[in-house]
Each structure stands twice: as structure tokens, then as C-alpha cells.
Motif scaffolding. Structure first.
Motif, short mmCIF file in Angstrom:
data_model
loop_
_atom_site.label_atom_id
_atom_site.label_comp_id
_atom_site.label_asym_id
_atom_site.label_seq_id
_atom_site.Cartn_x
_atom_site.Cartn_y
_atom_site.Cartn_z
N LEU A 23 0.82 -1.22 0.00
CA LEU A 23 0.00 0.00 0.00
C LEU A 23 0.85 1.27 0.00
CD1 LEU A 23 -2.98 -0.92 2.35
CD2 LEU A 23 -2.96 -0.76 -0.13
N LEU A 24 1.98 1.23 0.70
CA LEU A 24 2.88 2.39 0.68
C LEU A 24 3.38 2.65 -0.74
CD1 LEU A 24 5.51 3.39 3.29
CD2 LEU A 24 6.13 3.41 0.88
N LEU A 25 3.80 1.59 -1.43
CA LEU A 25 4.31 1.74 -2.80
C LEU A 25 3.22 2.22 -3.75
CD1 LEU A 25 6.53 -1.47 -3.14
CD2 LEU A 25 7.32 0.89 -2.88
N GLU A 26 2.02 1.63 -3.63
CA GLU A 26 0.93 2.03 -4.53
C GLU A 26 0.59 3.51 -4.35
OE1 GLU A 26 -3.36 0.27 -5.85
OE2 GLU A 26 -3.15 0.82 -3.75
N GLY A 71 4.47 10.42 -2.28
CA GLY A 71 4.10 10.75 -3.65
C GLY A 71 3.92 12.26 -3.84
N TYR A 72 3.28 12.89 -2.84
CA TYR A 72 3.06 14.34 -2.91
C TYR A 72 4.38 15.09 -3.01
CZ TYR A 72 1.81 19.07 -1.40
OH TYR A 72 1.67 20.43 -1.32
N TRP A 73 5.33 14.75 -2.14
CA TRP A 73 6.60 15.49 -2.13
C TRP A 73 7.46 15.18 -3.35
CZ3 TRP A 73 6.89 19.73 0.29
CH2 TRP A 73 6.16 19.92 1.47
N ILE A 74 7.32 13.96 -3.89
CA ILE A 74 8.01 13.64 -5.14
C ILE A 74 7.46 14.52 -6.27
CG2 ILE A 74 8.25 11.87 -6.95
CD1 ILE A 74 8.36 9.80 -4.61
N LEU A 82 8.90 14.86 -13.97
CA LEU A 82 9.12 13.63 -13.19
C LEU A 82 7.88 12.75 -13.23
CD1 LEU A 82 11.01 12.02 -11.37
CD2 LEU A 82 10.06 13.26 -9.41
N LEU A 83 6.69 13.37 -13.17
CA LEU A 83 5.44 12.61 -13.23
C LEU A 83 5.29 11.92 -14.58
CD1 LEU A 83 2.83 11.84 -11.73
CD2 LEU A 83 1.78 13.91 -12.65
N ASP A 84 5.66 12.62 -15.66
CA ASP A 84 5.60 12.02 -17.00
C ASP A 84 6.58 10.86 -17.13
OD1 ASP A 84 3.58 13.60 -18.04
OD2 ASP A 84 4.96 15.18 -18.67
N ILE A 123 -2.96 5.68 -7.66
CA ILE A 123 -1.53 5.68 -7.97
C ILE A 123 -1.00 7.09 -8.23
CG2 ILE A 123 0.22 4.79 -9.58
CD1 ILE A 123 -1.82 2.47 -10.11
N ILE A 124 -1.81 7.92 -8.89
CA ILE A 124 -1.29 9.22 -9.33
C ILE A 124 -1.78 10.39 -8.48
CG2 ILE A 124 -1.03 8.48 -11.74
CD1 ILE A 124 -3.65 10.08 -12.30
N ALA A 125 -2.73 10.16 -7.56
CA ALA A 125 -3.32 11.27 -6.80
C ALA A 125 -2.28 12.04 -5.99
CB ALA A 125 -4.43 10.77 -5.89
N GLY A 126 -1.42 11.33 -5.25
CA GLY A 126 -0.41 11.98 -4.43
C GLY A 126 0.58 12.80 -5.25
N PRO A 127 1.26 12.15 -6.23
CA PRO A 127 2.20 12.91 -7.06
C PRO A 127 1.54 14.06 -7.82
CG PRO A 127 2.58 10.56 -7.31
CD PRO A 127 1.33 10.70 -6.50
N LEU A 128 0.32 13.85 -8.31
CA LEU A 128 -0.37 14.89 -9.06
C LEU A 128 -0.73 16.08 -8.17
CD1 LEU A 128 -1.37 15.61 -11.86
CD2 LEU A 128 -3.51 14.43 -11.37
#
Length: 203
Positions: A23-26, A71-74, A82-84, A123-128
Motif C-alpha cells: 500500500l505504501l508503494l501504490e 508521492g506528494y513530495w516527489i 518527473l510525473l511524465d 496511484i497518481i493522486a499523491g504525485p499529481l
């Protein structure tokens, strides 16, 4: 090796760490089967009693919250390039990314809460959110509330339908639709309460 057998092996060896790491990785932005892992952990709690439902919920909420913050801080530090790159490496479809951006534009902070219940968006909510520079305090609040609800619902389904595992996996798409409906209802209740508080302060 089929996924259930592989998960059973990891749970036998590592217990709660299995669901925590997956779950952490996802939630950090790596496409691994988080929902299935959580369901299977709850199923094992029902069938083998080596794990407990409450233990799974607590560990999973922590893992989801930490993973999303990573994910947010990445995303915040690395930006859209980086997201792409992440999307290309892990073969996350452009469609999921566009859908995520549309949700953020339309619903703002609430997207972080709702995203867990939409396939592909966990998967993308945090980074986005980081890329779009969403205020971190708002992100933390909605992220935690979403984690509590999503984990509680999914783990409870895996536990209480433990005797019907094959049926649950076959109907998972419909189950996800129902969970999304529950998320919308909870969000509406939360939104109405906040509006009433704002109106009361204004008076």
C-alpha cells in the motif's frame, strides 16, 4: 505463480509488513495491486486468524497516508517532467493522468479523498497533488480521511465476505462502483457540515 498464492506466501513470512509495503508503494505512485492485497489480508484474517481486522486497518491507514505523502513530495519537488517519466516507466496510461487532472480542476482538494475509490487514480493522486502545488495541510487532511474510509470499507468487505472470496473477486468492479458511491455520500455530508459552520461564523 498466481497472485493469491504469492500473497499467501508473503503474508505467511512477513505478516502485516506485506500489506504495509504494497500500500505504501501504490500510494507513492508505483502500480502494485494494493486493493487486492488489502482484500486478501482481510480474507486471511477471516479464514486463518493470524492477522486481525483492526490490525490490518491500522497498518493500512498508516501505509496509505505515508505513501501518499511521499508521492506528494516527489511530485512537488520533481514537477510534471518527473510525473511524465514515472508514467512512462510504470506504463500508467495518459488517460488516467488526464482524468486525474480533470478531477483536481473540478473538485479541488476533495479529489484526494475521492481518488482512492477510482481505479488507476490511487496511484497518481499523491504525485499529481504535489505537481499542482495543492496546499499540503489540505492534502494531509483529505488524504487521511480518504485512507480511513477506503481502508475500512475494503478490509471489511474482505473480512465479512471471506467465505465468498471467488464471488468477491469476480464482482470487484461492481464493488468498486459501490465504494465510489459511498465516498461521494460521505464527501457530501462533510461538505454540508463545513458549509453550515461557515454560515454560522458569518452570522
Amino acid at each position: 505463480m498466481p497472485l493469491p498464492e504469492l500473497l499467501r506466501k508473503y503474508f505467511a513470512e512477513y505478516g502485516y509488513w506485506t500489506v504495509a509495503v504494497v500500500l505504501l508503494l501504490e500510494n507513492a505512485g508505483i502500480p502494485v495491486p494494493g486493493e487486492t492485497t488489502l482484500l486478501f489480508a482481510a480474507f486471511l484474517a477471516f479464514s486463518e486468524h493470524k492477522l486481525t481486522l483492526w490490525g490490518i486497518i491500522i497498518v493500512s491507514v498508516i501505509a496509505c497516508t505515508v505513501g501518499d505523502n511521499l508521492g506528494y513530495w516527489i511530485g512537488y519537488r520533481g514537477g510534471r517532467p518527473l510525473l511524465d517519466r514515472q508514467r512512462q516507466i510504470f506504463r500508467i496510461s495518459e488517460q488516467h493522468l488526464k482524468r486525474g487532472e480533470q478531477f483536481f480542476l473540478r473538485y479541488g482538494s476533495a479529489t484526494v479523498f475521492f481518488a482512492r475509490f477510482v481505479f488507476g487514480m490511487r496511484i497518481i493522486a499523491g504525485p499529481l497533488a504535489g505537481v499542482l502545488k495543492m496546499p499540503w495541510k489540505k492534502f494531509v487532511l483529505f488524504n487521511f480521511l480518504g485512507a480511513v474510509l477506503w481502508v475500512s470499507v475494503v478490509a471489511s468487505l474482505g473480512y465479512f465476505f471471506g467465505s465468498r472470496w471467488d464471488w468477491l473477486m469476480a464482482e470487484l468492479e461492481d464493488v468498486q462502483f459501490v465504494m465510489a458511491g459511498i465516498a461521494v455520500l460521505v464527501l457530501l455530508v462533510f461538505w454540508r457540515r463545513e458549509r453550515k459552520k461557515v454560515a454560522a461564523r458569518a452570522k
